[in-house]
Every structure is written in C-alpha cells, then in structure tokens.
Motif scaffolding. Sequence first.
Motif, PDB file in Angstrom:
ATOM      1  N   THR A  79       0.775  -1.092   0.124  1.00 44.27           N
ATOM      2  CA  THR A  79       0.092   0.058   0.034  1.00 44.27           C
ATOM      3  C   THR A  79       0.796   1.295  -0.088  1.00 44.27           C
ATOM      4  O   THR A  79       2.098   1.092   0.188  1.00 44.27           O
ATOM      5  CB  THR A  79      -0.901   0.031   1.245  1.00 44.27           C
ATOM      6  N   LYS A  80       0.455   2.467  -0.311  1.00 42.16           N
ATOM      7  CA  LYS A  80       1.072   3.416  -0.116  1.00 42.16           C
ATOM      8  C   LYS A  80       1.720   3.820   1.284  1.00 42.16           C
ATOM      9  O   LYS A  80       2.460   4.659   1.206  1.00 42.16           O
ATOM     10  CB  LYS A  80       0.059   4.903  -0.744  1.00 42.16           C
ATOM     11  N   SER A  81       1.012   3.441   2.230  1.00 39.56           N
ATOM     12  CA  SER A  81       1.596   3.614   3.470  1.00 39.56           C
ATOM     13  C   SER A  81       2.749   2.740   3.784  1.00 39.56           C
ATOM     14  O   SER A  81       3.345   3.144   4.945  1.00 39.56           O
ATOM     15  CB  SER A  81       0.470   3.441   4.472  1.00 39.56           C
ATOM     16  N   VAL A  82       3.035   1.767   3.038  1.00 37.20           N
ATOM     17  CA  VAL A  82       4.064   1.021   3.636  1.00 37.20           C
ATOM     18  C   VAL A  82       5.300   1.525   2.761  1.00 37.20           C
ATOM     19  O   VAL A  82       5.519   1.385   1.658  1.00 37.20           O
ATOM     20  CB  VAL A  82       3.997  -0.348   3.141  1.00 37.20           C
ATOM     21  N   LYS A  83       6.210   2.140   3.513  1.00 40.88           N
ATOM     22  CA  LYS A  83       7.350   2.561   3.055  1.00 40.88           C
ATOM     23  C   LYS A  83       8.808   1.883   3.174  1.00 40.88           C
ATOM     24  O   LYS A  83       9.744   2.236   2.633  1.00 40.88           O
ATOM     25  CB  LYS A  83       7.667   4.128   3.574  1.00 40.88           C
ATOM     26  N   ASN A  84       8.546   0.998   3.926  1.00 36.22           N
ATOM     27  CA  ASN A  84       9.813  -0.049   4.391  1.00 36.22           C
ATOM     28  C   ASN A  84       9.634  -1.531   3.654  1.00 36.22           C
ATOM     29  O   ASN A  84      10.035  -2.517   4.153  1.00 36.22           O
ATOM     30  CB  ASN A  84      10.050  -0.013   5.613  1.00 36.22           C
ATOM     31  N   ALA A  85       8.926  -1.781   2.435  1.00 35.36           N
ATOM     32  CA  ALA A  85       8.620  -2.937   1.938  1.00 35.36           C
ATOM     33  C   ALA A  85       9.742  -3.902   1.940  1.00 35.36           C
ATOM     34  O   ALA A  85       9.915  -5.091   2.127  1.00 35.36           O
ATOM     35  CB  ALA A  85       7.796  -3.096   0.958  1.00 35.36           C
ATOM     36  N   ALA A  86      11.069  -3.184   1.384  1.00 38.03           N
ATOM     37  CA  ALA A  86      12.057  -3.976   1.056  1.00 38.03           C
ATOM     38  C   ALA A  86      12.709  -4.368   2.364  1.00 38.03           C
ATOM     39  O   ALA A  86      13.209  -5.321   2.286  1.00 38.03           O
ATOM     40  CB  ALA A  86      13.199  -2.822   0.188  1.00 38.03           C
ATOM     41  N   ASP A  87      12.704  -3.713   3.244  1.00 41.13           N
ATOM     42  CA  ASP A  87      13.290  -3.906   4.627  1.00 41.13           C
ATOM     43  C   ASP A  87      12.458  -5.191   5.098  1.00 41.13           C
ATOM     44  O   ASP A  87      13.350  -6.045   5.840  1.00 41.13           O
ATOM     45  CB  ASP A  87      13.291  -2.684   5.682  1.00 41.13           C
ATOM     46  N   ILE A  88      11.356  -5.085   5.128  1.00 37.08           N
ATOM     47  CA  ILE A  88      10.506  -6.323   5.751  1.00 37.08           C
ATOM     48  C   ILE A  88      10.908  -7.538   4.908  1.00 37.08           C
ATOM     49  O   ILE A  88      11.011  -8.590   5.497  1.00 37.08           O
ATOM     50  CB  ILE A  88       9.049  -5.987   5.615  1.00 37.08           C
ATOM     51  N   GLN A  89      11.034  -7.511   3.696  1.00 36.43           N
ATOM     52  CA  GLN A  89      11.145  -8.758   2.896  1.00 36.43           C
ATOM     53  C   GLN A  89      12.661  -9.180   3.182  1.00 36.43           C
ATOM     54  O   GLN A  89      12.842 -10.432   3.124  1.00 36.43           O
ATOM     55  CB  GLN A  89      11.140  -8.468   1.474  1.00 36.43           C
ATOM     56  N   MET A  90      13.647  -8.094   3.100  1.00 41.97           N
ATOM     57  CA  MET A  90      14.789  -8.649   3.578  1.00 41.97           C
ATOM     58  C   MET A  90      14.995  -9.291   4.973  1.00 41.97           C
ATOM     59  O   MET A  90      15.707 -10.165   5.327  1.00 41.97           O
ATOM     60  CB  MET A  90      15.641  -7.370   3.747  1.00 41.97           C
ATOM     61  N   CYS A  91      14.395  -8.746   5.931  1.00 46.88           N
ATOM     62  CA  CYS A  91      14.267  -9.253   7.366  1.00 46.88           C
ATOM     63  C   CYS A  91      13.823 -10.825   7.185  1.00 46.88           C
ATOM     64  O   CYS A  91      14.315 -11.803   7.931  1.00 46.88           O
ATOM     65  CB  CYS A  91      13.691  -8.543   8.363  1.00 46.88           C
ATOM     66  N   VAL A  92      12.867 -10.970   6.615  1.00 47.41           N
ATOM     67  CA  VAL A  92      12.262 -12.357   6.240  1.00 47.41           C
ATOM     68  C   VAL A  92      13.249 -13.242   5.690  1.00 47.41           C
ATOM     69  O   VAL A  92      13.113 -14.598   6.370  1.00 47.41           O
ATOM     70  CB  VAL A  92      10.902 -12.189   5.457  1.00 47.41           C
ATOM     71  N   ASP A  93      13.842 -12.833   4.836  1.00 49.03           N
ATOM     72  CA  ASP A  93      14.727 -13.742   3.919  1.00 49.03           C
ATOM     73  C   ASP A  93      15.919 -14.153   4.809  1.00 49.03           C
ATOM     74  O   ASP A  93      16.525 -15.126   4.709  1.00 49.03           O
ATOM     75  CB  ASP A  93      15.162 -13.061   2.589  1.00 49.03           C
ATOM     76  N   VAL A  94      16.396 -13.107   5.809  1.00 52.80           N
ATOM     77  CA  VAL A  94      17.543 -13.410   6.454  1.00 52.80           C
ATOM     78  C   VAL A  94      17.261 -14.532   7.591  1.00 52.80           C
ATOM     79  O   VAL A  94      17.900 -15.438   7.557  1.00 52.80           O
ATOM     80  CB  VAL A  94      17.925 -12.043   7.278  1.00 52.80           C
ATOM     81  N   LEU A  95      16.141 -14.303   8.003  1.00 53.48           N
ATOM     82  CA  LEU A  95      15.672 -15.155   9.109  1.00 53.48           C
ATOM     83  C   LEU A  95      15.440 -16.649   8.382  1.00 53.48           C
ATOM     84  O   LEU A  95      15.764 -17.472   9.203  1.00 53.48           O
ATOM     85  CB  LEU A  95      14.582 -14.732  10.010  1.00 53.48           C
ATOM     86  N   ALA A  96      14.707 -16.669   7.068  1.00 55.69           N
ATOM     87  CA  ALA A  96      14.597 -18.020   6.672  1.00 55.69           C
ATOM     88  C   ALA A  96      15.937 -18.537   6.114  1.00 55.69           C
ATOM     89  O   ALA A  96      16.255 -20.051   6.216  1.00 55.69           O
ATOM     90  CB  ALA A  96      13.996 -17.719   5.380  1.00 55.69           C
ATOM     91  N   GLU A  97      16.956 -17.824   5.914  1.00 50.22           N
ATOM     92  CA  GLU A  97      18.313 -18.276   5.448  1.00 50.22           C
ATOM     93  C   GLU A  97      18.820 -18.912   6.881  1.00 50.22           C
ATOM     94  O   GLU A  97      19.543 -19.940   6.749  1.00 50.22           O
ATOM     95  CB  GLU A  97      19.270 -17.101   5.049  1.00 50.22           C
ATOM     96  N   ALA A  98      18.735 -18.501   7.856  1.00 51.68           N
ATOM     97  CA  ALA A  98      19.408 -18.843   9.073  1.00 51.68           C
ATOM     98  C   ALA A  98      18.653 -20.110   9.727  1.00 51.68           C
ATOM     99  O   ALA A  98      19.306 -20.846  10.225  1.00 51.68           O
ATOM    100  CB  ALA A  98      19.072 -17.839  10.369  1.00 51.68           C
ATOM    101  N   GLN A  99      17.450 -20.133   9.322  1.00 53.09           N
ATOM    102  CA  GLN A  99      16.688 -21.495   9.720  1.00 53.09           C
ATOM    103  C   GLN A  99      16.815 -22.656   8.485  1.00 53.09           C
ATOM    104  O   GLN A  99      17.093 -23.729   8.847  1.00 53.09           O
ATOM    105  CB  GLN A  99      15.048 -21.325   9.782  1.00 53.09           C
TER     106      GLN A  99
END
Length: 369
Positions: free
Chosen positions: A78-98
């Motif tokens: 949505t227009k209010s989400v300014k950090n979509a890339a940061d959120i996706q990056m956090c998800v992928d980092v934790l997925a890599e760790a697991q």
Amino acid sequence: MAVFIDLENLFGGYAKDVGSVPLAAIMEQLTAVISPPGGVSRTTTVRAYANWAQPAMRAYEDDLLAHGIEAVQVFSFTKSVKNAADIQMCVDVLAEAQDRPWTGTFVIVSGDGGFVPLVRRLRQLDKRVIVASTNHAAAGTVNHLLASAADEYHVLEVAPSASPTRPSKPAAPTLAQYRDEIKAVVKANPGMRVGKAVNAGPLGVHLRQKWPETTFKDFGSATLGNFVEQHCGLTVHRPAPAKTPEATPAAAAPQAQPPVAEAPHPKAAAVPAKATVPPSSAERGAYLRAIRRLFLNGPLSAAVDAATRLPLATAGSLVRQHVPGKTYSDAGYGKFADMLRDALVGTPYSLGRDEKHAYVERSASLLQT
C-alpha cells in the motif's frame, strides 16, 4: 556466508539519483572484507532488494550479472508501507538462518537502524554479523546502534558511479509540425491506413513514441480522429457499430382472460441451441504463437521498448492489425489480458498494472540471475 544488500538505502530513495550506487565496487570491497586472510569465503546467498521495475534500475543489470547478485523485486503493498524492502529482507535473512543452519556469517549492507533487532536476533542464534555501508553521499548517516550491535562494522570507500545517460526529451511540436508528421507517416506507411481512411490506432502509437509529452488534446481536439479530420483533411476509419435486433412490438390490447396452455404438438420438440465449439489445442497454440512472434521479433517488440510501458488497449489494437480475422475469443479466452499473459510466456515481456492502467513492459525478472 550470506550477503543481503538494502539497495534502496544506499541510493537514498527513488526521489534521488537511483542509478548512482557503484554496486560493482561495493561487491569488490565486500569480497576483500569478508574473505579470510589467504583464503576464499564460500557465499551461499547474495541478494539486493529494490523495486527493480523502475526503468532507472536497468543501470545495474551488468553489475548484477557480473557478480552473481540475485535481484529481489519488492513492491509496496500500500502507499503507507514505506519499508517493504526492509521487511522482505528481514524475512529472507531469518529464513536463511533457519533453512541453512551451516551459514555462519551474515553480511547486512545498510545503514538503516531498523535492522538492529534483526542483528541482535542473529547473534542470539550464534551467527557472526557484519554490517557495512558506504561513503556515498546519498546513503546518509549510519545508525550508531546498528554499527555497535554487529560483530564488525565497515565503511566501504566508494565513489559515486556516473549516472546512466538519459535521452533528452524531444521538444514539443507546433500544430503545423504535428499535422505534417501525421500526413507524412500516413502517406509513407500502409499500416496506417484502412483502404483510403486513416487507421487511428497505430497512428496514435507512432505519435506517442515521437512526442510522449504531447497529444492532440494540446491542440484543442477531443480525439485523434477529430484532429486528423479537422487539421489534416483526411478521413478516419471508424468501424460500423454492430446492429442490435429490433424489439418485437407489444400486443395492441391485453387479453381479457389469461391464455389457456395448449398441449405441445408432438412434432414441436424443443430444438437445442447450437453449442459453441471450443477451439482445438492446435488452433489455440497457433494463435498464441502468432502473438508471441509479434513480441519476439515483430512490431510489438519495438512498440513496447519505445514506450517502456505499452497500454493494454494499444497492444490490443496492434494485435488486431497484425493478426486480422482472429480474436482472443476465437482462441477460447474470455479476456484479452488472459490470452496475452499466456502468449508472453517465453518472451522478455510481461503484463503489469498500476493504479489506473494495465500495460505490457519488459519483464523485471530478466535482471535476476
């Protein structure tokens, strides 16, 4: 070792010079930082996060391919989400760790303080965390908590790369130039005519490609057809509307009593409506291949590349022009967009949509390795 690059943070947002980050120099310095002395580090993942659908992001294509960087496409939900890339990056980092517990070192290339909880979580999982940023002016100040939370923090000394050369916009035409261009292109190109009349569809595509900032409305005309007929002295082809069946006249006077139902005549059996015969797989395949050829080495390839984003309505007009006598419904599709989505498989193009329009564009997935 896994490397995650918050590219949006490095160039400071899409309002700035998007193509100014020297990604190749960053990767070369990172290699020197993370490689053990006298040895070679084994990297499981290298990803860069951004909205790669932005046309200016094509400046990074060579660097992505040369250094094996996976371009992760991120749109804001949505227009209010300014950090979509940061959120996706956090998800992928934790997925890599697991998913890959043998990955012992994580490299976060960003100065955003929002990654502090992520760094702390990785250290709780007994992972070594390296944070790196650059001296690029657009990257801004690195959050001091992020630098202190990591096992190591490095500033990569890189100079901004030269921004990709952008073609200058053509000067707006005068009414006389707009009129003369229409007359010349219609005279020289048979595809711009239907018989002796002007085919407004491909003519409009040509004019938008030549002068993207100017339309017939700038000269006081409501439609391109009106401009052509008023200023150029030409006739515009307008397909005749389909005739609708005339309504059956009502009875002159209502019946005094309701009619008595009559028994059906034995020979008056109901005749079933003629069933629509669905197209065979060979017919559908032939139609899709014809459309696909238009995008691989035909006129629609040039039209998309010239317009960057070709409106779906314009694409439909060009398809009807170059594949006459057949429509998407003949191939068994209810919508033109559904047919085109199947036809574009195996081509460098795909369908996209913004808040107002659907369009065809060069696929952003080509930037991925």
